[in-house]
Design a protein around this motif. Structure first.
Motif, PDB file in Angstrom:
ATOM      1  N   PHE A 243      55.647 -38.692 101.083  1.00  0.00           N
ATOM      2  CA  PHE A 243      56.391 -38.393  99.854  1.00  0.00           C
ATOM      3  C   PHE A 243      56.389 -36.906  99.527  1.00  0.00           C
ATOM      4  O   PHE A 243      57.297 -36.423  98.853  1.00  0.00           O
ATOM      5  CB  PHE A 243      55.904 -39.238  98.673  1.00  0.00           C
ATOM      6  N   THR A 244      55.380 -36.165 100.012  1.00  0.00           N
ATOM      7  CA  THR A 244      55.462 -34.720  99.784  1.00  0.00           C
ATOM      8  C   THR A 244      56.474 -34.088 100.728  1.00  0.00           C
ATOM      9  O   THR A 244      57.098 -33.094 100.387  1.00  0.00           O
ATOM     10  CB  THR A 244      54.094 -34.039  99.968  1.00  0.00           C
ATOM     11  N   VAL A 245      56.653 -34.690 101.899  1.00  0.00           N
ATOM     12  CA  VAL A 245      57.705 -34.192 102.800  1.00  0.00           C
ATOM     13  C   VAL A 245      59.059 -34.372 102.136  1.00  0.00           C
ATOM     14  O   VAL A 245      59.883 -33.450 102.113  1.00  0.00           O
ATOM     15  CB  VAL A 245      57.657 -34.925 104.158  1.00  0.00           C
ATOM     16  N   SER A 246      59.270 -35.580 101.554  1.00  0.00           N
ATOM     17  CA  SER A 246      60.602 -35.748 100.940  1.00  0.00           C
ATOM     18  C   SER A 246      60.745 -34.873  99.709  1.00  0.00           C
ATOM     19  O   SER A 246      61.845 -34.440  99.396  1.00  0.00           O
ATOM     20  CB  SER A 246      60.941 -37.213 100.648  1.00  0.00           C
ATOM     21  N   ALA A 247      59.643 -34.602  99.006  1.00  0.00           N
ATOM     22  CA  ALA A 247      59.744 -33.700  97.855  1.00  0.00           C
ATOM     23  C   ALA A 247      60.128 -32.297  98.317  1.00  0.00           C
ATOM     24  O   ALA A 247      61.009 -31.663  97.733  1.00  0.00           O
ATOM     25  CB  ALA A 247      58.428 -33.672  97.095  1.00  0.00           C
ATOM     26  N   ARG A 248      59.493 -31.839  99.402  1.00  0.00           N
ATOM     27  CA  ARG A 248      59.852 -30.513  99.920  1.00  0.00           C
ATOM     28  C   ARG A 248      61.297 -30.510 100.408  1.00  0.00           C
ATOM     29  O   ARG A 248      62.018 -29.537 100.219  1.00  0.00           O
ATOM     30  CB  ARG A 248      58.926 -30.128 101.067  1.00  0.00           C
ATOM     31  N   ALA A 249      61.698 -31.601 101.016  1.00  0.00           N
ATOM     32  CA  ALA A 249      63.061 -31.678 101.529  1.00  0.00           C
ATOM     33  C   ALA A 249      64.084 -31.686 100.403  1.00  0.00           C
ATOM     34  O   ALA A 249      65.258 -31.446 100.622  1.00  0.00           O
ATOM     35  CB  ALA A 249      63.224 -32.931 102.387  1.00  0.00           C
ATOM     36  N   ARG A 250      63.630 -32.007  99.204  1.00  0.00           N
ATOM     37  CA  ARG A 250      64.508 -31.970  98.040  1.00  0.00           C
ATOM     38  C   ARG A 250      64.615 -30.550  97.501  1.00  0.00           C
ATOM     39  O   ARG A 250      65.414 -30.285  96.614  1.00  0.00           O
ATOM     40  CB  ARG A 250      63.878 -32.849  96.959  1.00  0.00           C
ATOM     41  N   GLY A 251      63.762 -29.659  97.993  1.00  0.00           N
ATOM     42  CA  GLY A 251      63.797 -28.282  97.519  1.00  0.00           C
ATOM     43  C   GLY A 251      62.643 -27.941  96.604  1.00  0.00           C
ATOM     44  O   GLY A 251      62.647 -26.889  95.970  1.00  0.00           O
ATOM     45  N   GLU A 252      61.644 -28.823  96.546  1.00  0.00           N
ATOM     46  CA  GLU A 252      60.493 -28.559  95.691  1.00  0.00           C
ATOM     47  C   GLU A 252      59.642 -27.454  96.317  1.00  0.00           C
ATOM     48  O   GLU A 252      59.477 -27.406  97.535  1.00  0.00           O
ATOM     49  CB  GLU A 252      59.673 -29.858  95.567  1.00  0.00           C
ATOM     50  N   SER A 253      59.103 -26.577  95.476  1.00  0.00           N
ATOM     51  CA  SER A 253      58.258 -25.505  95.993  1.00  0.00           C
ATOM     52  C   SER A 253      56.848 -26.046  96.228  1.00  0.00           C
ATOM     53  O   SER A 253      56.497 -27.125  95.765  1.00  0.00           O
ATOM     54  CB  SER A 253      58.205 -24.356  94.990  1.00  0.00           C
ATOM     55  N   GLU A 254      56.057 -25.254  96.957  1.00  0.00           N
ATOM     56  CA  GLU A 254      54.675 -25.676  97.231  1.00  0.00           C
ATOM     57  C   GLU A 254      53.924 -25.932  95.926  1.00  0.00           C
ATOM     58  O   GLU A 254      53.221 -26.933  95.770  1.00  0.00           O
ATOM     59  CB  GLU A 254      53.966 -24.592  98.031  1.00  0.00           C
ATOM     60  N   ALA A 255      54.096 -25.018  94.973  1.00  0.00           N
ATOM     61  CA  ALA A 255      53.421 -25.186  93.682  1.00  0.00           C
ATOM     62  C   ALA A 255      53.927 -26.447  92.986  1.00  0.00           C
ATOM     63  O   ALA A 255      53.163 -27.198  92.385  1.00  0.00           O
ATOM     64  CB  ALA A 255      53.653 -23.955  92.807  1.00  0.00           C
ATOM     65  N   GLY A 256      55.240 -26.666  93.081  1.00  0.00           N
ATOM     66  CA  GLY A 256      55.825 -27.847  92.453  1.00  0.00           C
ATOM     67  C   GLY A 256      55.292 -29.127  93.083  1.00  0.00           C
ATOM     68  O   GLY A 256      54.981 -30.088  92.385  1.00  0.00           O
ATOM     69  N   VAL A 257      55.184 -29.116  94.408  1.00  0.00           N
ATOM     70  CA  VAL A 257      54.660 -30.294  95.097  1.00  0.00           C
ATOM     71  C   VAL A 257      53.277 -30.633  94.568  1.00  0.00           C
ATOM     72  O   VAL A 257      52.949 -31.781  94.272  1.00  0.00           O
ATOM     73  CB  VAL A 257      54.614 -30.059  96.625  1.00  0.00           C
ATOM     74  N   ARG A 258      52.462 -29.576  94.403  1.00  0.00           N
ATOM     75  CA  ARG A 258      51.111 -29.817  93.908  1.00  0.00           C
ATOM     76  C   ARG A 258      51.120 -30.324  92.469  1.00  0.00           C
ATOM     77  O   ARG A 258      50.437 -31.273  92.138  1.00  0.00           O
ATOM     78  CB  ARG A 258      50.287 -28.532  93.986  1.00  0.00           C
TER      79      ARG A 258
END
Lengths: 345, 298, 569
Positions: A243-258
């Motif tokens: 789910f963090t891969v899909s979040a990053r693939a949505r354009g989420e930043s590293e900080a946002g993912v965290r």
């Protein structure tokens, strides 16, 4: 945790023996069904908690009868106490020790039910009132320590998962060592450095903020070691989860993912450890309150144990057990609320 | 949840993640070289074992030699850890105390493990009724968190080194029991036990050949993780005056003796405490390493 | 197919040329890949695990990982180079220009957050919309991916949705900003056949609306149904590219030919799928038969019993009116198997096909005598089997073997291959090591494994090797029936082909009867003489495979057949 990122051809088949997806059956009864399930959960958990409480009372009641010799004497501090005959007679009457044991047991439960914990022999005071006076100090200590431990753990876990290998190794090393530190030793070191050495804080816990710092830090460090490790493990798991891969693939930043995803997952297991943390803090409080000469439940317990003040020991044990049961129940409820996955089980 | 369960869980999760990442070839990681932390832990353990077996070689000074003129000397070249109130060499006392202290920790762990094995296997093997009963018993015992069970035990049976050791063992038993029960149930439900049944193996043979070995192997890991914690708990009890008593050159007893001099002679308590910390840390690291071996072989 | 779109001279959405990706100092995982996709075109990147197809896809999103070194002659998205982009620039592309759909929607959507929030995240990151409007947009998106009751679903978490709905939610989050390129990495692999068909339809609609799709898949049949062009990938390189029809019907490269040949769907019973030599032709044929031929066999024959002969012989394993219920977590009774009956004859394969949760595995466990039926009986070789105490069953256990989907879990983790097989051969007694050792070698040879694996642990073997060891173990007691529960579902298609061929050889040589369970109609159609279709605990249809496939009677069978992807156009 299994098969993260692995080409998992067989998941459809692997799911075969399990029950249908939760959504499949949860749909029918709708919200009413969910509320019903929640009510059932609470009912069964509260009943379970009540059972444990009763069992603790029963166990302690019979356990103190294992003490060799005259129970009346034991209640008055053991054979060495040289209690007078009148005192012994008074205790026998108070506890109904001349009665059959079944009667004594029922009476004891009756007294507990109305919150009567008896009279401390060593302090000659009502145990319930005594504990009521000691509880807030210990509670303050424990809550502050828990908060500090959470902050330390979170800071360490986040820092050590952010950077390269060095910070990871240093972070996990610090956590392992912190978790292995006995409270008394931390207290000694802190007193040496900050009281004897620097003179910043008093070695004895005086009332006020300054007197709280060393006891709180002492309690918090080992707890932070454990919590930090647990948090880091789940942080790392979450950081590698699909789910963090899909979040990053949505354009989420590293900080946002965290912030949006990972921290929540990291906090979950730490929440589920609250019951354990409570026990850890109570044990620690016994040591810390003794070393820093701070009044509280822990020190009262130690004094009671040393003096074999049975009513007082029983009082503390029952209060702590009851508190533990409540904390566990609340933890489970919180977890149920935070993590829908636990609801299925 | 007990300390032990937390440690055991931590030891497991790291390995599993590494394995998930490695995929089918994850077993390769088993042969990776030990890291700096693991090497340091191994050195510490070697030193501790040497101290336990041949203390007179590690610290030739007589730990019992009293010299009142040398009392309360701070650490120096002659006395690396200083001297105590009777002028005895603390380094020597700490080294000579290693054996008894480790023995206490191991004894407490064995008691806890034995209790855990009895309760855990009863719950896991003797059917639903026993399982239910044992589970309720464990729930009740868990309601005496941390030191509470040990303290309660000491109230009943009186303070002293033997009761303190048993008390620590007894208070860790519920944690072991729950882990063992869980492990047993996992193994019993495993596909390989089913496969043995399909091959026509009898219950007894499946139990001896598959269930017990796979349940008991992790006990070594648990025991290793547990020894360090048992030593910490036992020392805490001694420090509180409920365990080993001063004349003994045991770490807890040294702590109890030095307690009164914290403000004037810190080295009396600092160094025995340091050895406890080293032991606890080293056993934790070693326990995790063992866990990794067990997991990655299997 | 809209191959015209590719040739139409429009600027490609994605153009990759000479892409190389390496991790650390290792050999490149992706080694010189070139491809391009036009608007409204679906390019399928096909390969087995480890071929580098997923890494290629992630590289297009800049998500190959920190340790990855990416070099390329060109890596362009709508004419804009993606090489050396800053983190910030990448974030502007992800979600807006390229959407990603992963395999496992359960894990690919945050299990702690409502799916509506997950979808809204894409809008939060790329548009200045206020939260309320985002919510409306999310509902529109959910409707557009065919989600029923979108208001309710938006508030649920991925764990509360069924597999198909979950996948729809994941697609909705990927197409929230209508990106011109959609990367779908095994989007239907974890789904049931009928659900898979619907998700593929949805992807087809998106393609028709002009979205370019890069489809990553291991499944040639799925690819056949949706892709315009195919690029076959192996060991980091593209082996062959072309239109779907060209590549799948007239493969030029040997690798592609083998891959196409390995697909069981539509291949008649007995046709070889792999290029392996038959183990019986291999060097150690004598030893192999020594270990495995059933002594004094009355039914077992060295040549396969043809269906006609099989029908004449008495059934070996039968189930009569089997019913088994389980208690759910909420206390309700759920019938896992209802009134199921079957017959299995020597030398024959009965294929059991159904979707997840249909009761296939429960039926297998009933047949193995691991579960007792609530009602009904299982008979083995004409004698009662299921309603017996285990003690009485044990003496005849050697007649029935089992092969599982996850062989690794079925081996005691402490034991080496040699000890696992020696234990199986010894029949539970301690045998003389020397004798066992000869038998072990020939047993291994019969499943096509060298003696060198004896000392190794299953953990260190490949998936295909593990399954061969599992088959060897099942064969060791010289059974007459093998119950295979999804034995090839976790394997790559070429390995699957080898294992299926091996099972076929063994059946022919030893006259074994197979109860073969799979969710994959293609596999079932290839391996079975008789087929039983299972749905919601019932066997809804049964009969000779050819008849059932050609003229299905039950609506569920028809739906399954219609949904099952095939290689033929």
């Amino acid at each position: 945790m299994s098969g993260v990122g692995a080409p998992d051809r067989g998941s459809a088949a692997a799911a075969a023996p399990g029950p249908a997806p939760a959504g499949g059956r949860g749909r029918g009864p709708g919200d009413a069904g969910r509320i019903g399930a929640a009510a059932r959960w609470w009912a069964s958990r509260v009943a379970g908690a009540a059972f444990v409480l009763w069992a603790v009372a029963t166990l302690t009641f019979f356990a103190i009868r294992l003490i060799p010799g005259d129970p009346a004497e034991a209640i008055l501090g053991g054979p060495g106490s040289q209690a007078s005959d009148e005192a012994l007679a008074a205790v026998r009457a108070e506890y109904g020790l001349d009665q059959p044991i079944a009667v004594q047991y029922v009476r004891q439960l009756g007294r507990l039910a109305v919150g009567d914990l008896g009279t401390s022999y060593s302090l000659r005071e009502d145990v319930a009132a005594l504990l009521g006076a000691q509880l807030p100090g210990t509670l303050l200590l424990a809550v502050l320590a828990l908060a500090v431990a959470w902050l330390l753990a979170l800071a360490l876990a986040t820092w050590s998962t952010r950077g390269g290998r060095v910070s990871a190794a240093v972070g996990s090393g610090l956590e392992v060592i912190a978790a292995a530190l006995p409270h008394f030793w931390i207290a000694i070191v802190l007193i040496l450095v900050f009281s004897t050495g620097l003179g910043w804080f008093p070695p004895i816990s005086t009332p006020g903020v300054a007197g709280l710092v060393l006891p709180v830090v002492t309690l918090a460090i080992p707890l932070a070691g454990f919590l930090g490790q647990v948090m880091r493990e789940s942080l790392l798991d979450a950081l590698e989860a699909p789910f963090t891969v899909s979040a990053r693939a949505r354009g989420e930043s590293e900080a946002g993912v965290r912030q949006v995803h990972v921290l929540r997952h990291a906090a979950l297991p730490a929440v589920s450890l609250s019951g354990w943390a409570f026990g850890f803090l109570v044990s620690g409080a016994v040591v810390v309150e003794t070393i820093f000469a701070r009044p509280g439940l822990g020190r009262t317990l130690l004094n009671a144990v040393t003096l074999r003040d049975i009513p007082l020991v029983l009082g503390v044990v029952l209060v702590v057990a009851a508190a533990y049961i409540v904390v566990t129940l609340l933890t489970d409820a919180a977890q149920r609320l935070l993590d829908p996955r636990t609801r299925a089980a | 949840m007990s300390d032990l369960e937390v440690s055991a869980r931590l030891a497991r999760s790291g390995v599993e993640r590494r394995r998930a990442r490695g995929g089918p070839g994850g077993g390769r990681a088993a042969r990776r070289l030990p890291g700096a932390g693991e090497s340091a832990a191994a050195l510490v353990l070697l030193f501790l074992i040497a101290s336990a077996l041949v203390p007179q070689v590690v610290a030739p000074v007589d730990p019992l030699a009293i010299s009142p003129l040398e009392a309360f000397r701070p650490p120096s070249a002659a006395h690396p850890f200083g001297t105590d109130e009777s002028g005895r060499d603390i380094f020597s006392r700490v080294v000579h105390g290693t054996g008894p202290s480790l023995l206490l920790g191991i004894a407490a762990t064995l008691i806890g493990l034995a209790g855990g094995v009895v309760l855990g296997t009863a719950a896991g093997m003797l059917g639903r009724v026993v399982d239910f009963g044992v589970n309720r018993l464990l729930e009740v015992l868990f309601a005496f968190p941390g030191l509470l069970l040990a303290l309660f035990f000491i109230v009943i049976f009186g303070p002293g080194i033997v009761t303190a050791t048993i008390a620590v063992g007894v208070s860790t038993a519920p944690g072991y029991a729950r882990i063992i029960r869980g492990q047993l149930l996992t193994v019993r439900r495993s596909a390989y036990v089913e496969a043995a049944t399909v091959l026509g193996r009898g219950r007894w043979r499946v139990l001896v050949r598959h269930i017990l070995p796979n349940t008991l192997a992790p006990l070594f890991v648990l025991g290793t993780l547990g020894v360090g914690q048992a030593i910490v708990w036992a020392a805490s009890l001694s420090y509180l005056g409920l365990g080993a008593v001063p004349p003994a050159a045991e770490w807890g007893a040294m702590l109890a003796a030095g307690r009164t001099y914290i403000s004037t002679a810190w080295w009396l308590t600092f160094f025995p405490g340091l050895f406890i910390v080293l032991t606890a840390t080293a056993t934790t690291v070693l326990g995790r390493r063992l866990q990794q071996r067990v997991r990655e072989q299997g | 197919m809209s191959g015209a779109a590719a040739a139409g001279g429009t600027e490609p959405v994605l153009r990759i040329s000479g892409l190389r990706v390496a991790f650390g100092s290792g050999t490149p995982v992706v080694d010189g890949v070139s491809l391009s996709i036009a608007p409204g075109e679906c390019l399928a990147l096909v390969g087995e695990s480890g071929s580098g197809k997923s890494v290629t896809a992630r590289t297009v999103l800049g998500l190959a990982g920190e340790r990855a070194t990416v070099t390329a002659d060109a890596l362009e998205l709508r004419g804009r180079s993606l090489l050396g982009l800053s983190d910030r620039a990448w974030r502007g592309i992800r979600g807006r220009e390229v959407g990603l759909i992963l395999q496992d929607a359960l894990a690919s959507l945050d299990p702690l957050r409502p799916v509506g929030r997950e979808i809204a995240d894409a809008l939060r990151l790329h548009t200045p919309l206020p939260p309320r409007q985002r919510g409306d947009w999310v509902l529109d998106l959910l409707r557009s991916v065919g989600m029923p009751e979108p208001e309710l679903r938006a508030r649920q978490r991925s764990g509360e949705l069924s597999g198909g709905l979950r996948q729809r939610a994941l697609i909705a989050s990927a197409i929230a900003l209508d990106p011109p390129l959609l990367i779908a990495d095994e989007p239907t692999t974890a789904l049931d056949t009928t659900v898979q068909a619907r998700i593929l339809d949805l992807l087809g609609e998106l393609r028709a609306a002009g979205t370019a799709i890069l489809l990553i898949s291991h499944d040639l049949a799925v690819v056949r149904g949706i892709a315009d062009r195919v690029a076959v990938m192996a060991e980091g390189r593209i082996v062959e590219t072309g239109s779907v029809a060209d590549v799948l019907e007239r493969p030029r490269e040997e690798y592609t030919r083998r891959l196409v040949r390995a697909v069981p769907a539509g291949k008649p019973r007995g046709e070889r799928l792999s290029a392996d030599a038959r183990p019986s032709d291999a060097t150690d044929a004598r030893g192999a038969s020594g270990a495995l031929d059933t002594p004094g066999a009355s039914v077992a024959v060295s040549a396969r019993a043809r269906p006609a002969e099989a029908a004449a012989s008495a059934p070996l394993l039968t189930g009569h009116g089997l019913t088994r219920a389980f208690r759910g977590p909420d206390g309700s009774r759920r019938l896992a198997v209802q009134d199921a009956s079957f017959e299995l004859r020597a030398g024959e394969t009965l294929g059991l096909v159904g979707e997840s949760g249909s009761g296939k595995t429960t039926l297998a466990r009933l047949a193995l005598g691991l579960l007792e039926p609530d009602t009904g009986t299982v008979e083995l070789d004409g004698r009662p089997w299921s309603p017996l105490p285990e003690r009485e069953r044990r003496t005849r256990r050697s007649l029935v073997g089992a092969v599982y989907q996850d062989p690794l879990a079925s081996f005691d983790p402490r034991l080496s291959v040699g000890r696992i097989l020696a234990d199986a051969l010894s029949g539970g007694r301690h045998a003389r090591p020397a004798r066992v050792s000869d038998e072990l070698v020939s047993l291994l040879a019969s499943v096509g494994l060298p003696p060198s694996v004896l000392a190794r642990r299953p953990l260190h073997l490949s998936g295909g090797q593990r399954q061969r060891v599992a088959i060897a173990r099942a064969l060791a007691p010289r059974p007459r029936v093998l119950i295979c529960d999804e034995p090839v579902s976790a394997l790559d298609v070429s390995v699957q082909a080898q294992v299926l061929d091996l099972l076929d050889d063994l059946q022919e040589r030893l006259g074994l009867a197979y109860l073969f369970i799979s969710h994959d109609l293609g596999v079932i159609g290839h391996v079975s003489d008789q087929v039983a279709v299972m749905s919601e605990g019932r066997i809804v249809e049964t009969g000779p495979t050819a008849d059932v496939l050609a003229a299905p009677r039950h609506p569920f069978t028809r739906a399954l057949l219609a949904a099952a992807p095939t290689l033929s156009a």
